[in-house]
Design a protein around this motif. Structure first.
Motif, PDB file in Angstrom:
ATOM      1  N   ALA A   1      76.536  65.229  52.113  1.00  0.00           N
ATOM      2  CA  ALA A   1      76.773  65.325  50.676  1.00  0.00           C
ATOM      3  C   ALA A   1      76.276  64.065  49.965  1.00  0.00           C
ATOM      4  O   ALA A   1      75.639  64.142  48.910  1.00  0.00           O
ATOM      5  CB  ALA A   1      78.254  65.544  50.395  1.00  0.00           C
ATOM      6  N   GLN A   2      76.556  62.916  50.565  1.00  0.00           N
ATOM      7  CA  GLN A   2      76.100  61.668  49.948  1.00  0.00           C
ATOM      8  C   GLN A   2      74.583  61.598  49.861  1.00  0.00           C
ATOM      9  O   GLN A   2      74.029  61.180  48.855  1.00  0.00           O
ATOM     10  CB  GLN A   2      76.605  60.476  50.757  1.00  0.00           C
ATOM     11  N   THR A   3      73.918  62.020  50.927  1.00  0.00           N
ATOM     12  CA  THR A   3      72.451  61.956  50.882  1.00  0.00           C
ATOM     13  C   THR A   3      71.891  62.959  49.886  1.00  0.00           C
ATOM     14  O   THR A   3      70.729  62.882  49.516  1.00  0.00           O
ATOM     15  CB  THR A   3      71.813  62.219  52.261  1.00  0.00           C
ATOM     16  N   LEU A   4      72.713  63.927  49.472  1.00  0.00           N
ATOM     17  CA  LEU A   4      72.255  64.860  48.444  1.00  0.00           C
ATOM     18  C   LEU A   4      72.575  64.330  47.052  1.00  0.00           C
ATOM     19  O   LEU A   4      72.485  65.060  46.071  1.00  0.00           O
ATOM     20  CB  LEU A   4      72.908  66.230  48.644  1.00  0.00           C
ATOM     21  N   GLY A   5      72.982  63.071  46.978  1.00  0.00           N
ATOM     22  CA  GLY A   5      73.218  62.454  45.679  1.00  0.00           C
ATOM     23  C   GLY A   5      74.578  62.743  45.099  1.00  0.00           C
ATOM     24  O   GLY A   5      74.804  62.562  43.907  1.00  0.00           O
ATOM     25  N   ILE A   6      75.510  63.213  45.941  1.00  0.00           N
ATOM     26  CA  ILE A   6      76.847  63.528  45.450  1.00  0.00           C
ATOM     27  C   ILE A   6      77.741  62.305  45.591  1.00  0.00           C
ATOM     28  O   ILE A   6      77.823  61.704  46.658  1.00  0.00           O
ATOM     29  CB  ILE A   6      77.437  64.722  46.229  1.00  0.00           C
ATOM     30  N   ASN A   7      78.385  61.951  44.494  1.00  0.00           N
ATOM     31  CA  ASN A   7      79.331  60.842  44.521  1.00  0.00           C
ATOM     32  C   ASN A   7      80.628  61.369  45.131  1.00  0.00           C
ATOM     33  O   ASN A   7      81.471  61.941  44.451  1.00  0.00           O
ATOM     34  CB  ASN A   7      79.565  60.331  43.101  1.00  0.00           C
TER      35      ASN A   7
ATOM     36  N   PHE B   1      76.107  44.662  64.582  1.00  0.00           N
ATOM     37  CA  PHE B   1      77.421  45.288  64.714  1.00  0.00           C
ATOM     38  C   PHE B   1      78.231  44.401  65.644  1.00  0.00           C
ATOM     39  O   PHE B   1      77.967  44.374  66.839  1.00  0.00           O
ATOM     40  CB  PHE B   1      77.306  46.683  65.313  1.00  0.00           C
ATOM     41  N   GLY B   2      79.188  43.705  65.097  1.00  0.00           N
ATOM     42  CA  GLY B   2      79.914  42.751  65.926  1.00  0.00           C
ATOM     43  C   GLY B   2      78.911  41.753  66.471  1.00  0.00           C
ATOM     44  O   GLY B   2      78.196  41.114  65.720  1.00  0.00           O
TER      45      GLY B   2
ATOM     46  N   ASN C   1      68.576  54.131  53.847  1.00  0.00           N
ATOM     47  CA  ASN C   1      69.317  55.194  53.205  1.00  0.00           C
ATOM     48  C   ASN C   1      70.558  54.692  52.466  1.00  0.00           C
ATOM     49  O   ASN C   1      71.001  55.283  51.487  1.00  0.00           O
ATOM     50  CB  ASN C   1      69.716  56.128  54.339  1.00  0.00           C
TER      51      ASN C   1
ATOM     52  N   PHE D   1      73.600  53.955  54.196  1.00  0.00           N
ATOM     53  CA  PHE D   1      74.834  54.142  54.959  1.00  0.00           C
ATOM     54  C   PHE D   1      75.330  52.814  55.522  1.00  0.00           C
ATOM     55  O   PHE D   1      76.515  52.577  55.640  1.00  0.00           O
ATOM     56  CB  PHE D   1      74.646  55.140  56.107  1.00  0.00           C
TER      57      PHE D   1
ATOM     58  N   VAL E   1      74.614  55.299  48.900  1.00  0.00           N
ATOM     59  CA  VAL E   1      73.777  56.408  49.364  1.00  0.00           C
ATOM     60  C   VAL E   1      73.444  57.396  48.242  1.00  0.00           C
ATOM     61  O   VAL E   1      72.287  57.775  48.059  1.00  0.00           O
ATOM     62  CB  VAL E   1      74.480  57.154  50.518  1.00  0.00           C
ATOM     63  N   HIS E   2      74.487  57.798  47.478  1.00  0.00           N
ATOM     64  CA  HIS E   2      74.224  58.850  46.483  1.00  0.00           C
ATOM     65  C   HIS E   2      73.321  58.373  45.347  1.00  0.00           C
ATOM     66  O   HIS E   2      72.591  59.168  44.768  1.00  0.00           O
ATOM     67  CB  HIS E   2      75.530  59.457  45.969  1.00  0.00           C
TER      68      HIS E   2
ATOM     69  N   PHE F   1      69.392  64.833  59.012  1.00  0.00           N
ATOM     70  CA  PHE F   1      70.073  64.262  60.172  1.00  0.00           C
ATOM     71  C   PHE F   1      69.621  64.961  61.453  1.00  0.00           C
ATOM     72  O   PHE F   1      69.039  66.049  61.400  1.00  0.00           O
ATOM     73  CB  PHE F   1      71.584  64.428  60.026  1.00  0.00           C
TER      74      PHE F   1
ATOM     75  N   VAL G   1      83.483  47.988  62.314  1.00  0.00           N
ATOM     76  CA  VAL G   1      82.628  49.171  62.282  1.00  0.00           C
ATOM     77  C   VAL G   1      83.229  50.295  63.113  1.00  0.00           C
ATOM     78  O   VAL G   1      83.983  50.044  64.026  1.00  0.00           O
ATOM     79  CB  VAL G   1      81.217  48.868  62.838  1.00  0.00           C
TER      80      VAL G   1
END
Lengths: 336, 268, 287
Positions: free
Chosen positions: A199-205, B13-14, B50, B52, B72-73, B84, C286
């Motif tokens: 959803a995020q990669t589709l631009g959804i907040n 990461f760590g 991206n 993330f 990301v958005h 993905f 993480v």
């Protein structure tokens, strides 16, 4: 092609049935009362469905918000002397405002953390109601909540009039739920339920959408709670208990989580089921507990979801028959 | 000005360094491939561009704009799309219902519009629906639009995922192993689709294990090993690069090795 | 000063019980990624079985606890096999709901079989003794000692045995553990058995102080969740530290702030912590 039992006709039939129901049971206050309670819980479960069923966030604080709605109406009418309608409106607003603040914090957590966090927030609301004697009446509860004030010539003294009042709000709630689910907003929620990352990669907040969904969800709970206070005219801390939220969840799961008719089917079924088993009230859960477990393992989409699956299977079988008929026609290649 | 430019990107990461001080540029309209052994940091690399993950150090520029810390958005709205390894589609819904939401970011309808079903809502639903039809046509799935995703083959699902990304009106599309788990014929079809995407003006950046496919497809290849960039260049340059050969097997042909490795894993 | 010491020991007792319950929860979470809401039911049944064995057979307190451990551990395994294992590939919402179904069922079952009254469990350790100038029942000392021994034994088991090593390995990396040939089913069952055994011990230890009743699991389980979240899901040291912190805070809070609101302290603590750190106090950066 002469299909009488299409979706629209079934809905019209159901509404007609709901409208004439009080005429059949005009002198049976008990039946009307159970029906009305069922409708109220259904409204609340619709709220739960929007968040858990469509947006994919299981909030176990739902009964807490139901209680906030109920107590807001209770306190505003008994102690504040407010008109019921104003109190109901304020109750929904108070629930939304609380939901907004709590949602803002709670939604920073994800999946299991969110469920546990909301479970504990719900319990905290229960404790607060239970202990805050001065405001809530504590364990004794709030008594003497007035019936809704008349609107012009319409009064709400009879069981029938309360039934119609609640039915109106139920239809309104269902209408809103249907509109949301069938909109771009609804698609957005489903996308979040399906995969937050995608959803995020589709631009959804996702944060924003989850929060809005949370607030709508608690608005339903607040409205239901407010109506509950006016109907029963007595409320105690129990309305905020974890058992209450587990009940809502059970209605939703058995009816069909993430389906539009699930909340109605599940709630009404259980409300009447519980009435039949009334003499064994303590032991309801001996049956309902295993049913819940059984449903999530074998029928995770509930009664209505299972029904749709069967229907889809039936249709695709029919389609395949059709496909065989036209197999001689060359199918367009999938490749470019 | 480079289209996408990464300067000294490092992600830890760590105590573990997943991506190590990588400088890289992606050219507009081209097909760029990122290859490397498992655990080389390829997916992390995608997640960094991206949004993330936030890099531990370094900057990422997209059309000259710093997007290092962009959520990301927001990145998606700027025109960065991705798929993905697992498609994450909603299996019970139809193909077109899955794809419609892809255009959501270009619409403005809110809850209010949903409840009152305003003109804006109706118009935008129509726009998103048309967009979905258009991208399904582009990836060649028009005939499957009404089928539930659970009933369509794996290769078609990959195409749905690409259609979904395409519905966001992207400038660049990051594809994470688009050809994983599908047969050679279908792989060829997917290569064609990627070329078609590039020809339509969308920059493509892909992670891929299937060497033959990549060698015939990419304009430029970057090789990652243990998070560090060990080579970049055209397919021919990469094929003959001794460091790459060394990294893949300590001698021998990387293409043959990787393909062998893959057939073993899949039990072909 | 005496009051403070008194509350310190009370806090330690309370914290020991929370820790035992929370370790069971955190182990199950670390390995199977299930927040087991049904853990409270294991606790509940643990308390009742001990009591009923003592009443029914006149067995010694320790013998009864042992029987309870066996019964609840088996029950844990049964839960895993019949409910959570079939749900392992379901969306995360489902196992939570199934767990809730289990809680509802077991509470009703206990009410049906043993009634709704509050029952007393008589422990042989009901004499008062004086520790550092503070008078307290030896049951409280027993709670602290047993909890300590159990935690040490559990740590040894996890560190020194093959099975224990498998549990740790699986908690760290499920797929990896599977690849190196760990029998995931056996590990899952074992984890539920340990989790159940710990709940039975905790309930049996606390029962002589807190009575036995059908909703005895409610508050304890909620607080154990608080402990698990604060300590970081899957972390045993985290559960120990957080369990003791919570026990102390409650005990001191009840004395110095308000006894009425003491149960709220735990939950407010959690709300505050999760507001600042959504993944818990000791959670790693993480995922």
């Amino acid at each position: 092609m002469g299909k009488i039992f299409n979706q629209r006709n079934i809905i019209i039939l159901l509404i007609l049935f709901a409208l004439v129901f009080p005429l059949i049971y005009a002198d049976n206050r008990y039946v009307l009362h159970v029906m009305t309670i069922g409708f109220i819980f259904t409204i609340s479960v619709y709220g739960m469905n929007i968040l858990a069923g469509y947006t994919g966030q299981l909030s176990l604080a739902h009964a807490g918000f139901f209680a906030i709605g109920a107590y807001s109406v209770g306190i505003l009418t008994t102690q504040g002397g407010l008109n019921f309608w104003l109190a109901l409106l304020l109750a929904v607003l108070i629930t939304c405002a609380t939901g907004f603040v709590l949602g803002l914090i709670a939604l920073r957590t994800k999946t299991h953390f969110f469920a546990i966090y909301t479970l504990i927030v719900g319990y905290l609301i229960y404790l607060l109601i239970d202990k805050w004697d001065g405001l809530t009446g504590g364990i004794r509860g709030l008594i003497g909540i007035p019936i809704p004030d008349p609107i012009g010539p319409i009064t709400f003294e009879s069981a029938t009039s309360m039934y119609y009042l609640v039915l109106f709000f139920l239809l309104l709630a269902i209408f809103v739920a249907v509109r949301i689910v069938h909109s771009l907003t609804g698609r957005t929620y489903i996308a979040i339920r399906n995969s937050e990352d995608l959803a995020q990669t589709l631009g959804i907040n996702t944060t924003m959408n989850k929060l809005v969904s949370f607030v709508i969800s608690v608005a339903f709970a607040g409205l239901a709670g407010g109506l509950y206070a006016a109907l029963t005219r007595f409320i105690g801390p129990d309305v905020a208990s974890t058992h209450m939220v587990f009940n809502f969840l059970m209605y939703l799961i058995v009816g069909g989580i993430g389906t539009l008719s699930g909340p109605l089917v599940g709630t009404m079924l259980f409300i009447w089921f519980e009435q039949f088993l009334k003499s064994y009230q303590e032991y309801h859960m001996l049956i309902f507990g295993p049913i819940l477990v059984f449903m999530v393992i074998f029928f995770p989409s509930g009664i209505t979801g299972g029904f749709y699956k069967l229907k889809m299977k039936f249709q695709s079988a029919k389609n395949q028959k059709n496909v065989r008929h036209i197999k001689s026609i060359p199918v367009k290649s999938t490749k470019e | 000005m480079a289209f996408i430019q990464l300067k000294g990107i490092t992600k830890k990461f760590g105590g573990l360094t997943a991506v190590d001080n990588v400088d890289f540029e992606i050219e507009q309209g081209k097909i760029t491939a990122i290859i490397g052994p498992n655990g080389a940091g390829k997916s992390t690399f995608f997640n960094l561009i991206n949004g993330f993950h936030k890099p531990t150090s370094g900057t990422i520029l997209f059309e000259g704009k710093d997007i290092t810390n962009t959520p990301v958005h927001i990145g998606a709205r700027l025109g960065i799309a991705r798929t993905f390894q697992t498609t994450h589609l909603f299996e019970q819904a139809t193909v077109i219902d899955n794809v419609i939401v892809g255009h959501r970011l270009r619409t403005k309808s809110k809850l209010y519009d949903a409840i009152f079903r305003t003109r804006r809502e109706k118009q935008e639903e129509q726009i998103a629906y048309q967009k979905a039809l258009e991208v399904l046509d582009f990836v060649g799935l028009t005939h499957m639009a009404k089928a539930p995703v659970s009933t369509i083959p794996q290769e078609a699902k990959k195409r749905v995922a690409i259609a979904l990304a395409l519905a966001t009106d992207p400038k660049v599309m990051f594809l994470d192993e688009p050809a994983a788990g599908i047969n050679p014929d279908e792989t060829e079809g997917l290569s064609q689709l990627m070329k078609k995407l590039a020809a339509s003006g969308i920059t493509i950046c892909t992670i891929e294990h299937k060497m033959q496919m990549i060698m015939g497809l990419a304009d430029k290849i970057m090789v990652l090993n243990h998070g560090a960039k060990i080579a970049e260049g055209t397919p021919t340059e990469i094929k003959n690069n001794p460091i790459v050969i060394e990294a893949y097997l300590g001698g021998g042909d990387p293409v043959a090795e990787v393909n062998r490795h893959h057939s073993e894993v899949r039990g072909v | 000063m005496d009051l403070f010491l008194q509350q310190f020991f009370n806090g330690l007792t309370l914290g020991s019980v929370y820790t035992l319950v929370a370790i069971g929860l955190t182990l199950v979470f670390g390995i199977l990624h299930i927040p087991n809401f049904a853990h409270g039911a294991l606790y509940l049944i643990g308390g009742y079985v001990t009591l009923m064995v003592m009443k029914g057979t006149g067995a010694h307190y320790f013998v009864a606890i042992f029987a309870s451990i066996i019964v609840v551990a088996l029950l844990g395994i049964l839960m895993e096999r019949l409910v959570f294992n079939p749900l392992r590939n379901s969306p995360p919402i489902h196992d939570k709901i199934a767990a809730i179904g289990l809680v509802l069922f077991f509470e009703a079952l206990v009410q049906l079989v043993w009634g709704t009254e509050y029952l007393r469990m008589f422990s042989p350790f009901d004499n008062n003794i004086s520790v550092a100038g503070v008078l307290m029942t030896s049951q409280r000392i027993l709670v602290i000692v047993v909890a300590f021994v159990v935690v040490v034994l559990l740590t040894l088991f996890l560190k020194k045995t093959m099975m224990g090593a498998s549990i740790i390995a699986m908690a760290q990396n499920r797929e990896g553990a599977f690849l190196v040939g760990i029998n995931a089913n056996a590990v899952a069952m074992m984890t539920f058995a340990i989790s159940g055994a710990l709940a039975a011990i905790a309930a049996s230890l606390a029962a002589p102080i807190n009575l036995v009743f059908p909703s005895m699991g409610h508050l304890v389980i909620l607080k154990a969740f608080v402990v698990v979240i604060i300590g970081g899901m899957g972390s045993i040291p985290g559960a120990i530290v957080a369990g003791l912190i919570l026990g102390m805070t409650e005990s001191m809070g009840a004395t110095y702030i308000s006894n009425d609101y003491k149960d709220m302290i735990a939950f407010l603590l959690l709300v505050v912590i999760m507001t600042i750190r959504p993944k818990g106090l000791f959670a790693k950066g993480v995922h």
